[in-house]
Structures are given as structure tokens and as C-alpha cells.
Scaffold this motif. Structure first.
Motif, PDB file in Angstrom:
ATOM      1  N   PRO A 230     -17.267  72.390  45.604  1.00 49.42           N
ATOM      2  CA  PRO A 230     -17.432  70.931  45.481  1.00 49.42           C
ATOM      3  C   PRO A 230     -18.898  70.494  45.421  1.00 49.42           C
ATOM      4  CG  PRO A 230     -15.751  71.440  47.116  1.00 49.42           C
ATOM      5  CD  PRO A 230     -16.426  72.737  46.770  1.00 49.42           C
ATOM      6  N   LEU A 231     -19.751  71.134  46.218  1.00 48.40           N
ATOM      7  CA  LEU A 231     -21.171  70.762  46.181  1.00 48.40           C
ATOM      8  C   LEU A 231     -21.841  71.258  44.908  1.00 48.40           C
ATOM      9  CD1 LEU A 231     -22.275  71.063  49.892  1.00 48.40           C
ATOM     10  CD2 LEU A 231     -22.228  69.020  48.469  1.00 48.40           C
ATOM     11  N   ILE A 232     -21.442  72.416  44.406  1.00 47.19           N
ATOM     12  CA  ILE A 232     -21.980  72.884  43.129  1.00 47.19           C
ATOM     13  C   ILE A 232     -21.676  71.836  42.057  1.00 47.19           C
ATOM     14  CG2 ILE A 232     -21.741  74.606  41.301  1.00 47.19           C
ATOM     15  CD1 ILE A 232     -21.127  76.659  43.584  1.00 47.19           C
ATOM     16  N   ALA A 233     -20.438  71.376  42.006  1.00 44.99           N
ATOM     17  CA  ALA A 233     -20.048  70.372  41.008  1.00 44.99           C
ATOM     18  C   ALA A 233     -20.842  69.080  41.189  1.00 44.99           C
ATOM     19  CB  ALA A 233     -18.552  70.098  41.090  1.00 44.99           C
ATOM     20  N   GLU A 234     -21.012  68.659  42.435  1.00 47.46           N
ATOM     21  CA  GLU A 234     -21.773  67.429  42.710  1.00 47.46           C
ATOM     22  C   GLU A 234     -23.215  67.573  42.238  1.00 47.46           C
ATOM     23  OE1 GLU A 234     -22.814  63.607  44.348  1.00 47.46           O
ATOM     24  OE2 GLU A 234     -20.888  64.484  43.820  1.00 47.46           O
ATOM     25  N   TYR A 235     -23.842  68.691  42.584  1.00 48.67           N
ATOM     26  CA  TYR A 235     -25.236  68.886  42.185  1.00 48.67           C
ATOM     27  C   TYR A 235     -25.365  69.119  40.682  1.00 48.67           C
ATOM     28  CZ  TYR A 235     -26.756  68.674  46.995  1.00 48.67           C
ATOM     29  OH  TYR A 235     -27.033  68.235  48.263  1.00 48.67           O
ATOM     30  N   ASP A 236     -24.370  69.750  40.059  1.00 45.45           N
ATOM     31  CA  ASP A 236     -24.387  69.881  38.596  1.00 45.45           C
ATOM     32  C   ASP A 236     -24.420  68.497  37.943  1.00 45.45           C
ATOM     33  OD1 ASP A 236     -24.443  72.650  38.284  1.00 45.45           O
ATOM     34  OD2 ASP A 236     -22.259  72.836  38.130  1.00 45.45           O
ATOM     35  N   ALA A 237     -23.580  67.594  38.428  1.00 44.75           N
ATOM     36  CA  ALA A 237     -23.503  66.244  37.847  1.00 44.75           C
ATOM     37  C   ALA A 237     -24.813  65.483  38.061  1.00 44.75           C
ATOM     38  CB  ALA A 237     -22.328  65.482  38.452  1.00 44.75           C
ATOM     39  N   LEU A 238     -25.345  65.558  39.268  1.00 49.31           N
ATOM     40  CA  LEU A 238     -26.602  64.860  39.560  1.00 49.31           C
ATOM     41  C   LEU A 238     -27.757  65.448  38.753  1.00 49.31           C
ATOM     42  CD1 LEU A 238     -26.239  64.443  43.428  1.00 49.31           C
ATOM     43  CD2 LEU A 238     -26.094  62.636  41.697  1.00 49.31           C
ATOM     44  N   LEU A 239     -27.780  66.763  38.624  1.00 46.25           N
ATOM     45  CA  LEU A 239     -28.836  67.416  37.863  1.00 46.25           C
ATOM     46  C   LEU A 239     -28.749  67.042  36.382  1.00 46.25           C
ATOM     47  CD1 LEU A 239     -31.234  69.353  37.790  1.00 46.25           C
ATOM     48  CD2 LEU A 239     -29.598  71.248  37.655  1.00 46.25           C
ATOM     49  N   ALA A 240     -27.552  67.001  35.845  1.00 43.84           N
ATOM     50  CA  ALA A 240     -27.369  66.648  34.429  1.00 43.84           C
ATOM     51  C   ALA A 240     -27.941  65.263  34.129  1.00 43.84           C
ATOM     52  CB  ALA A 240     -25.895  66.716  34.053  1.00 43.84           C
TER      53      ALA A 240
ATOM     54  N   GLN B  46     -30.538  64.057  35.246  1.00 42.64           N
ATOM     55  CA  GLN B  46     -32.003  64.177  35.154  1.00 42.64           C
ATOM     56  C   GLN B  46     -32.455  64.806  33.835  1.00 42.64           C
ATOM     57  OE1 GLN B  46     -34.222  63.082  37.590  1.00 42.64           O
ATOM     58  NE2 GLN B  46     -32.377  62.168  38.467  1.00 42.64           N
ATOM     59  N   GLN B  47     -31.514  65.287  33.044  1.00 41.69           N
ATOM     60  CA  GLN B  47     -31.814  65.961  31.777  1.00 41.69           C
ATOM     61  C   GLN B  47     -32.862  67.063  31.964  1.00 41.69           C
ATOM     62  OE1 GLN B  47     -32.824  62.556  29.310  1.00 41.69           O
ATOM     63  NE2 GLN B  47     -30.677  62.292  28.739  1.00 41.69           N
ATOM     64  N   PRO B  48     -32.528  68.060  32.803  1.00 40.37           N
ATOM     65  CA  PRO B  48     -33.503  69.112  33.107  1.00 40.37           C
ATOM     66  C   PRO B  48     -33.756  70.032  31.912  1.00 40.37           C
ATOM     67  CG  PRO B  48     -31.360  69.714  33.937  1.00 40.37           C
ATOM     68  CD  PRO B  48     -31.232  68.303  33.424  1.00 40.37           C
ATOM     69  N   ASP B  49     -34.909  70.660  31.933  1.00 40.58           N
ATOM     70  CA  ASP B  49     -35.208  71.637  30.881  1.00 40.58           C
ATOM     71  C   ASP B  49     -34.531  72.972  31.211  1.00 40.58           C
ATOM     72  OD1 ASP B  49     -36.798  72.973  32.781  1.00 40.58           O
ATOM     73  OD2 ASP B  49     -38.666  72.171  31.981  1.00 40.58           O
TER      74      ASP B  49
ATOM     75  N   GLY C 256     -44.901  65.695  44.179  1.00 41.18           N
ATOM     76  CA  GLY C 256     -45.011  66.643  43.083  1.00 41.18           C
ATOM     77  C   GLY C 256     -43.803  67.550  42.943  1.00 41.18           C
ATOM     78  N   LEU C 257     -42.774  67.311  43.739  1.00 37.88           N
ATOM     79  CA  LEU C 257     -41.500  68.047  43.629  1.00 37.88           C
ATOM     80  C   LEU C 257     -40.475  67.019  43.160  1.00 37.88           C
ATOM     81  CD1 LEU C 257     -41.629  69.999  47.032  1.00 37.88           C
ATOM     82  CD2 LEU C 257     -42.383  70.798  44.782  1.00 37.88           C
ATOM     83  N   ASN C 258     -40.335  66.880  41.841  1.00 35.77           N
ATOM     84  CA  ASN C 258     -39.516  65.795  41.300  1.00 35.77           C
ATOM     85  C   ASN C 258     -38.024  65.990  41.570  1.00 35.77           C
ATOM     86  OD1 ASN C 258     -38.342  67.380  39.166  1.00 35.77           O
ATOM     87  ND2 ASN C 258     -40.207  67.102  37.991  1.00 35.77           N
ATOM     88  N   ALA C 259     -37.267  64.949  41.288  1.00 32.18           N
ATOM     89  CA  ALA C 259     -35.826  64.950  41.582  1.00 32.18           C
ATOM     90  C   ALA C 259     -35.094  66.069  40.855  1.00 32.18           C
ATOM     91  CB  ALA C 259     -35.212  63.596  41.242  1.00 32.18           C
ATOM     92  N   ALA C 260     -35.459  66.341  39.608  1.00 27.58           N
ATOM     93  CA  ALA C 260     -34.777  67.404  38.855  1.00 27.58           C
ATOM     94  C   ALA C 260     -34.995  68.757  39.523  1.00 27.58           C
ATOM     95  CB  ALA C 260     -35.258  67.424  37.411  1.00 27.58           C
ATOM     96  N   LEU C 261     -36.204  69.035  39.956  1.00 28.95           N
ATOM     97  CA  LEU C 261     -36.490  70.283  40.655  1.00 28.95           C
ATOM     98  C   LEU C 261     -35.711  70.357  41.963  1.00 28.95           C
ATOM     99  CD1 LEU C 261     -38.038  72.915  41.186  1.00 28.95           C
ATOM    100  CD2 LEU C 261     -39.895  71.503  42.139  1.00 28.95           C
TER     101      LEU C 261
END
Length: 160
Positions: free
Chosen positions: A67-77, A79-82, A46-51
Motif C-alpha cells: 500500500p505504501l509503495i502504491a501511495e509513494y508511486d502516485a505521489l512521485l508520479a 512530481q514528473q521525476p527523471d 536542496g533535497l526536493n520533493a521528487a528526491l
């Protein structure tokens, strides 16, 4: 194979540190397996990938790890988060529940883990998290903080 810690530290296959990490391949393989299991587990509970990625990005920002902020920004994008997940990732606190509690808890454990107590767990329960979700959240927070510290140490070694 270049793993996420290599990428965060800026290591490439022709770097001596890249090869030094491979003297203990079980640590490299283990860290990568752990990363996959906390970010994109087979059963997300119940804790999805976007979360999970939004929280990871938040923790990377708390650690000021560009560098990790950029990596997680790309991965999060991907997921098309709200908007609420983007706000969580950005470190905002005025969020709907349970996101507000998840953000506060991640901040607490990342910035002042010595202040964490049983009440912190009760707040997660009051926000609707069950025990498996609390464990999964704890693993995620622990891993991203571990990842930032290992990457920072490798960057320091690389610059020496």
C-alpha cells in the motif's frame, strides 16, 4: 480526516481501529505533521520533493509494504521525476552521485541499522551532503520506516 497511516493500513472512518487511533489525537496529528515535514518541507534544503518521494518509495519497497509503495508511486508520479529518480525509487544501485550514496545509505539504515557507523555519515559528506541535509535525510528514513511499521501493526490488528 483520514491520514496517510490510515490509508496505508486500510482504515476507514467506520472502523473501530480508526477511532482507537483518535484516542490520542496528538499521535495522529503528529505523525501527519511529521510526514509533511519530511516529504514536502517548507525549506527543502536542496533535497526536493521528487528526491524525497523516490527515497520514501525505495524504503517502502525495502519493507515490502505494497500500500505504501502504491501511495509513494502516485505521489512521485505527480512530481514528473527523471529516469535517475525513478531508478532510485525502484531500488537500483547503478546510479549517478549523489543518488547512489543516498540509495545505499537508505538501504543500510532500513535493512541493517546496526551496521551504521561514522563512516556512513562520512560517505554522505563525501557525496556532497551538508549537515542539515544529512539530518533531513535521517528524518525521512526514520519516518518512512516508522510509517511502515505502524501501518503493518494496524493491518495485523484489523485482520484479527
Amino acid at each position: 480526516m483520514i491520514d496517510a497511516i490510515d490509508k496505508a493500513a486500510g482504515l476507514k472512518p467506520d472502523d473501530a481501529l480508526f477511532h482507537a487511533r483518535r484516542f490520542r489525537t496528538e499521535f495522529v496529528d503528529g505523525a501527519e505533521a511529521c510526514r509533511r515535514s519530511v516529504l514536502t518541507p517548507e525549506h527543502d534544503l536542496g533535497l526536493n520533493a521528487a528526491l524525497r518521494l523516490a527515497l520514501a518509495r525505495r524504503i517502502a519497497a525495502l519493507n515490502d509494504d505494497s500500500p505504501l509503495i502504491a501511495e509513494y508511486d502516485a505521489l512521485l508520479a505527480e512530481q514528473q521525476p527523471d529516469g535517475s529518480l525513478l531508478a532510485l525509487a525502484a531500488g537500483e544501485s547503478a546510479l549517478p552521485e549523489p543518488l547512489a550514496t543516498l540509495g545505499r545509505h537508505s538501504d543500510l539504515i532500513t535493512l541493517t541499522p546496526d551496521r551504521a557507523d561514522a563512516d556512513a555519515i562520512r560517505r554522505l559528506e563525501q557525496a556532497g551532503l551538508n549537515n542539515p541535509q544529512i539530518v533531513a535525510l535521517s528524518e525521512l528514513i526514520a519516518f518512512v520506516n516508522f510509517q511502515t511499521r505502524v501501518a503493518a501493526g494496524l493491518r495485523l490488528m484489523r485482520s484479527a
